[in-house]
Write a protein that holds these residues in place. Structure first.
Motif, PDB file in Angstrom:
ATOM      1  N   GLU A   1       0.825  -1.113   0.149  1.00  0.00           N
ATOM      2  CA  GLU A   1      -0.144   0.028  -0.061  1.00  0.00           C
ATOM      3  C   GLU A   1       0.802   1.260  -0.112  1.00  0.00           C
TER       4      GLU A   1
ATOM      5  N   HIS B   1       2.681   2.256   3.287  1.00  0.00           N
ATOM      6  CA  HIS B   1       3.323   1.257   4.116  1.00  0.00           C
ATOM      7  C   HIS B   1       4.479   1.769   4.357  1.00  0.00           C
TER       8      HIS B   1
ATOM      9  N   ILE C   1     -11.692 -13.437   3.950  1.00  0.00           N
ATOM     10  CA  ILE C   1     -10.939 -12.464   2.997  1.00  0.00           C
ATOM     11  C   ILE C   1     -10.373 -11.336   3.725  1.00  0.00           C
ATOM     12  N   GLU C   2     -10.873 -11.098   5.016  1.00  0.00           N
ATOM     13  CA  GLU C   2     -10.000  -9.856   5.593  1.00  0.00           C
ATOM     14  C   GLU C   2      -8.658 -10.266   6.146  1.00  0.00           C
ATOM     15  N   ASP C   3      -8.595 -11.822   6.465  1.00  0.00           N
ATOM     16  CA  ASP C   3      -7.109 -12.210   6.964  1.00  0.00           C
ATOM     17  C   ASP C   3      -6.472 -12.146   5.781  1.00  0.00           C
ATOM     18  N   LEU C   4      -6.650 -12.295   4.523  1.00  0.00           N
ATOM     19  CA  LEU C   4      -5.947 -12.318   3.443  1.00  0.00           C
ATOM     20  C   LEU C   4      -5.344 -10.665   3.055  1.00  0.00           C
ATOM     21  N   GLU C   5      -6.389  -9.934   3.348  1.00  0.00           N
ATOM     22  CA  GLU C   5      -5.786  -8.353   3.146  1.00  0.00           C
ATOM     23  C   GLU C   5      -4.884  -8.105   3.916  1.00  0.00           C
ATOM     24  N   ARG C   6      -5.013  -8.561   5.364  1.00  0.00           N
ATOM     25  CA  ARG C   6      -4.164  -8.293   6.245  1.00  0.00           C
ATOM     26  C   ARG C   6      -2.983  -8.833   6.128  1.00  0.00           C
TER      27      ARG C   6
END
Length: 680
Positions: free
Chosen positions: A451, A454, A674-679
């Protein structure tokens, strides 16, 4: 009611009575199959394992490898608690894999077509007693058991026929085939046949369709025949140079629907799958959903089949001194639940590409029969009987994606995974640097995928000495690739001239582009995580333990840092006496710490059946770990590595490795948010 109505009603009543009488006769034979279901499964599973380490011409027995597709379902139901087990009239013990009486009962509903009825009639004939009074085997079950025996012990066709002759003389009343050919013909009626297709030894072409009668390759002019085994004799015969074995998939897909229990699971992805946003199955992914939006008519029929394709080379001789690479091509049925479709009994062997060398880019030549069937299944489909609903429907199929390791990615996609543009995601914009002393390309600019805010984007010291402001490249789409390669001419075969420029990352136009829908598939080629994880674990161990050919922290690497002008604290330095000194990195550990690292892995207590005996791979005195397989690397990476690094390494090194281990744990989870993948 008219006389005609009364006559029709009487005929219907008579038909029902005849069906009930026949059903009672079938039930009396059910004990035969129930007794052998528990005895035959272990042998069938052993046959699948034995094929991986046997001779190509004998151990990989095509008819036997297909038999296991049908007769191992009950084993899975007993061992998998995530799949609801069907119940029957026998006190909840539903015997599926050999429950031929239930299969035959479906034939009297009026639904099956003529081809399906022929198969059912053959199965009904196979349910006859092997000999009068036999309660252990039926005719069909004993024939299948003999084929498994042939595969396990590498019996030749002649030896198989001699065994049948011995059994017939021992048991005169036994209903046994007279020869191997007769037994094979019976199994072919069930769709368990395969095709032998001659191939050019230089991987240029197949001798099939309009070129089936050719005697030499029309591209390289190499003879179709190797030599004559005997010349000038009556028994002289020609020896083929290379033979492809192809297993047609239409009848095998139809067999999934011919029993009510498997037919039920073939629509699981639509009717029984949880739709709560958690990733458990390919149907939960965006690629599946986008395909449904693009082809709504295909998506409306839940019976339509989605297939995955996987391939890799292996040595079938169980002797690493022999350089031989045989390439099986497997198909994965994604209609089934996620707890079932990767089981060995549901995988479909499609092709056996012979060695002794890898086909490389010429794998497209051997894919032709499979692609022809896939196109037919997409464009016209095939009439199929669904036993669970007693209906006939037109079954269509699509290829969802492929799975391979990174070198196999080139063979399937056509994109070169070597050189400056290795990354398929960055494609032409792959940022790479040539290392002068290590003599290889380095890909350091991975921060472009982070990002924009980051903190690593602004970390100059630990990367290339610059802030990263670029964004990730836009990925190539299927339609974009079709336009790029519209005029690309393939040059396949080992003797074909490769007129490809060095700066062109494409090595061929993939054969999968012939599929009408392939350019609309977003995630066309997938990488096998097991291969990536093992390679990464090998490099971590090699660097920490300073193993030869695996260590990434060597003098040439330090010279490259000097050449690039980054990380001066790790660059080579000269002492007062003129000697070159290589600074020690933060992850350097002493000899005693290396032994402690190995001792932690050696002393680990592993639950039974969770992993192999890992301690036999660990050599504490030599500070070496070698000989482990992919699954061993997976277990050590996920469970043992965090414990070992936490006791020996500096926290600034241990924490990233522990987080890396946690990353793979999430990737390997059965359920992914999906939220875990984004993290991640």
């Amino acid at each position: 009611m008219t006389l005609e109505d009364e006559r029709l009603a009487e005929e219907a009543k008579q038909q029902r009575l005849e069906a009930l009488e026949l059903q009672e006769n079938i039930i009396s034979l059910a004990g035969t199959m129930n007794a052998q279901s528990t005895q035959g499964i272990d042998v069938e599973q052993q046959s699948v394992a034995s094929q991986e380490h046997s001779d190509v011409s004998k151990a990989i027995d095509p008819p036997t490898s297909l038999i296991t597709d049908t007769f191992l379902f009950e084993k899975h139901l007993e061992s998998d608690s995530n799949v609801e087990k069907p119940t029957g009239d026998s006190g909840g013990q539903f015997q599926f894999c050999d429950d031929m009486d239930g299969l035959l009962h479906d034939t009297f509903k009026g639904g099956p077509n003529e081809e399906t009825k022929k198969i059912f009639n053959l199965i009904e004939e196979g349910q006859q007693e092997l000999y009068p009074g036999c309660k252990t085997f039926s005719k069909l079950a004993f024939a299948i058991r003999l084929f498994l025996l042939k595969c396990d012990h590498k019996l030749s066709n002649v030896a198989f026929s001699d065994l049948l002759e011995l059994l017939r003389s021992l048991i005169p009343d036994a209903k046994l085939p007279t020869s191997f050919r007769e037994a094979s013909n019976d199994l072919k009626m069930l769709g368990l046949d395969y095709m032998k297709i001659d191939a050019c030894p230089n991987n240029c072409m197949l001798y099939w369709e309009e070129r089936v009668n050719d005697t030499s390759c029309h591209i390289c002019n190499t003879s179709r025949w190797k030599s004559k085994s005997t010349t000038g004799t009556k028994n002289s015969r020609k020896i083929l140079t290379k033979v492809l074995r192809y297993f047609p998939i239409k009848k095998r897909l139809q067999r999934f629907f011919m029993c009510s229990e498997t037919a039920r699971y073939m629509t699981w992805h639509e009717n029984e799958r949880k739709k709560d946003g958690i990733l458990r199955h390919p149907a939960d992914g965006t690629d599946w959903k986008d395909f449904d939006k693009k082809f709504p008519r295909f998506a409306q029929e839940p019976h339509n089949v989605r297939l995955g394709l996987a391939t890799d080379g292996f040595n079938p001789f169980n002797n690493m001194k022999i350089l031989h690479s045989t390439w099986p091509v497997m198909l994965i049925n994604y209609n089934l639940p996620h707890s079932m479709y990767m089981k060995s009994e549901f995988l479909m062997l499609s092709l056996i590409i012979p060695g002794p060398e890898s086909p490389k880019n010429a794998i497209d030549v051997y894919m032709q029969p499979l692609l022809k069937e896939l196109k037919e299944l997409w464009e016209t489909g095939i009439e199929t009987y669904d036993a669970s609903s007693d209906q006939i429907f037109n079954m269509r199929a699509t290829l969802h994606s492929t799975i391979s390791d990174f070198p196999g990615y080139t063979m399937l996609s056509g994109w070169s995974t070597k050189g400056k543009t290795t990354c398929p995601c960055c494609h032409y914009e792959t940022p790479s640097t040539w290392l002068k002393y290590s003599k290889k390309h380095c890909y350091r600019d991975f921060r472009i995928f982070l990002e924009q805010d980051h903190p690593w984007r602004y970390n100059k010291k630990n990367f290339n000495g610059k802030e990263e402001e670029r964004s990730a490249p836009v990925r190539l789409t299927g339609t974009g690739i079709s336009v790029l390669l519209s005029d690309f001419k393939n040059s396949l075969g080992t003797k074909q001239s490769k007129k490809i420029k060095d700066d062109n990352p494409w090595r061929k136009k993939s054969c999968f582009n012939e599929l009408p829908y392939w350019k609309y598939v977003k995630c066309r080629h997938n990488l096998d995580t097991m291969h990536i994880e093992k390679n990464l674990f090998d490099n971590i161990l090699g660097t920490l333990l300073t193993l030869p050919k695996k260590n990434k922290d060597h003098e040439d690497a330090c010279k490259d840092l000097l050449e690039l002008g980054i990380m001066p604290e790790l660059q080579p330095q000269e002492s007062a006496d003129g000697k070159r000194i290589v600074p020690k990195a933060l992850f350097w550990i002493s000899i005693e710490e290396k032994r402690t690292f190995c001792q932690v892995l050696k002393n680990a207590k592993i639950p039974q059946d969770c992993g192999s005996n890992i301690k036999r791979y660990v050599q504490v005195k030599e500070r070496k770990i070698a000989g482990y397989k992919s699954h061993d690397a997976h277990f050590m990476m996920n469970h043992l590595l965090p414990m070992a690094v936490s006791t020996t390494l500096h926290k600034d090194v241990a924490i990233p490795l522990i987080r890396l281990s946690a990353f793979f744990k999430v990737i390997w989870s059965k359920e992914i948010d999906i939220e875990d993948l984004e993290r991640l």
